[in-house]
Design an enzyme around this catalytic site. Structure first.
Site, mmCIF file in Angstrom:
data_model
loop_
_atom_site.group_PDB
_atom_site.id
_atom_site.type_symbol
_atom_site.label_atom_id
_atom_site.label_comp_id
_atom_site.label_asym_id
_atom_site.label_seq_id
_atom_site.Cartn_x
_atom_site.Cartn_y
_atom_site.Cartn_z
ATOM 1 N N HIS A 25 0.810 -1.205 0.000
ATOM 2 C CA HIS A 25 0.000 0.000 0.000
ATOM 3 C C HIS A 25 0.849 1.263 0.000
ATOM 4 O O HIS A 25 2.028 1.233 0.328
ATOM 5 C CB HIS A 25 -0.968 0.022 1.193
ATOM 6 N N ARG A 29 -1.888 10.885 4.450
ATOM 7 C CA ARG A 29 -2.536 11.418 5.646
ATOM 8 C C ARG A 29 -3.699 12.304 5.206
ATOM 9 O O ARG A 29 -3.547 13.091 4.271
ATOM 10 C CB ARG A 29 -1.540 12.226 6.477
ATOM 11 N N GLU A 92 -3.835 3.501 1.619
ATOM 12 C CA GLU A 92 -4.098 3.648 3.047
ATOM 13 C C GLU A 92 -4.291 5.130 3.334
ATOM 14 O O GLU A 92 -3.424 5.948 3.031
ATOM 15 C CB GLU A 92 -2.930 3.122 3.879
ATOM 16 N N ASN A 96 -5.238 11.314 11.684
ATOM 17 C CA ASN A 96 -4.832 11.660 13.044
ATOM 18 C C ASN A 96 -6.002 12.406 13.676
ATOM 19 O O ASN A 96 -6.400 13.475 13.190
ATOM 20 C CB ASN A 96 -3.555 12.504 13.025
ATOM 21 N N HIS A 119 2.619 12.048 -6.531
ATOM 22 C CA HIS A 119 1.230 11.702 -6.817
ATOM 23 C C HIS A 119 1.020 10.202 -6.738
ATOM 24 O O HIS A 119 1.970 9.435 -6.685
ATOM 25 C CB HIS A 119 0.831 12.192 -8.212
ATOM 26 N N GLU A 165 -2.693 11.259 -10.709
ATOM 27 C CA GLU A 165 -2.527 11.120 -12.157
ATOM 28 C C GLU A 165 -3.572 10.120 -12.637
ATOM 29 O O GLU A 165 -3.839 9.117 -11.969
ATOM 30 C CB GLU A 165 -1.124 10.607 -12.478
#
Length: 177
Positions: A25, A29, A92, A96, A119, A165
């Protein structure tokens, strides 16, 4: 003779110790998981395979994929966690806790100075249809397929400003030198 990868300075032959390794993966964030999940599930048709919460550390992980029609994730959470970490090409999203309520909070997108991360990329079956879909869903374009020097390549932004992209693979046979 089967293809063993392009050879360039610095390329080394794989060793027996790395057999079975695979890229599982890429992590981004996100400020607000509700907005990010809405974007990736609606616009790109991904589904959440697994959410993992880490209460003591104050964050959650969301693993997303675009599964094929014949691919089936296990129902049992433990089995699905193991299955998720055996897949290829997952996204993923890491949240937070609390960032969603901070008005001035934003992550670096990697494309502003100083540049770093660039990207992620999705391949689509029809680039014009994808562009129309993005327009219909108010997706922000960085570059359309008919703009710039690289034709047939689209760049859009997700809700956190990360670049995505978008390509149609059969249009890229002559890409590069």
């Amino acid at each position: 003779m089967s293809f063993k990868g392009e050879q360039h300075p610095g390329v080394k032959a794989p060793t027996a110790e790395s057999q079975g390794f695979r890229l599982n993966h890429t992590m981004l964030r996100v400020k607000d998981p509700e907005k990010a999940l809405a974007f990736y599930t609606r616009v790109f048709g991904m589904q959440v395979l697994r959410r993992l919460d880490f209460e003591e550390l104050g964050f959650s992980l969301y693993f997303l994929a675009k599964l094929g029609a014949s691919e089936q994730a296990p129902e049992d959470e433990g089995e699905r966690t193991v299955w998720t970490f055996r897949q290829k090409g997952l996204l993923e999203l890491t949240h937070n806790w609390g960032t969603e309520s901070q008005d001035d909070f934003a992550y670096h997108d990697g494309n502003a100075e100083p540049q770093g991360f660039g990207h992620i990329c999705f391949s689509v079956p029809d680039l014009e249809a994808a562009e129309a879909w993005f327009d219909a869903n108010d997706v922000t374009f960085v570059k359309r397929s008919d703009q710039g020097k690289m034709k047939n390549v689209v760049f859009v932004k997700d809700v956190d400003g990360y670049w995505i992209e978008v390509v149609q693979a059969d249009r890229l046979a002559q890409l590069g030198d």
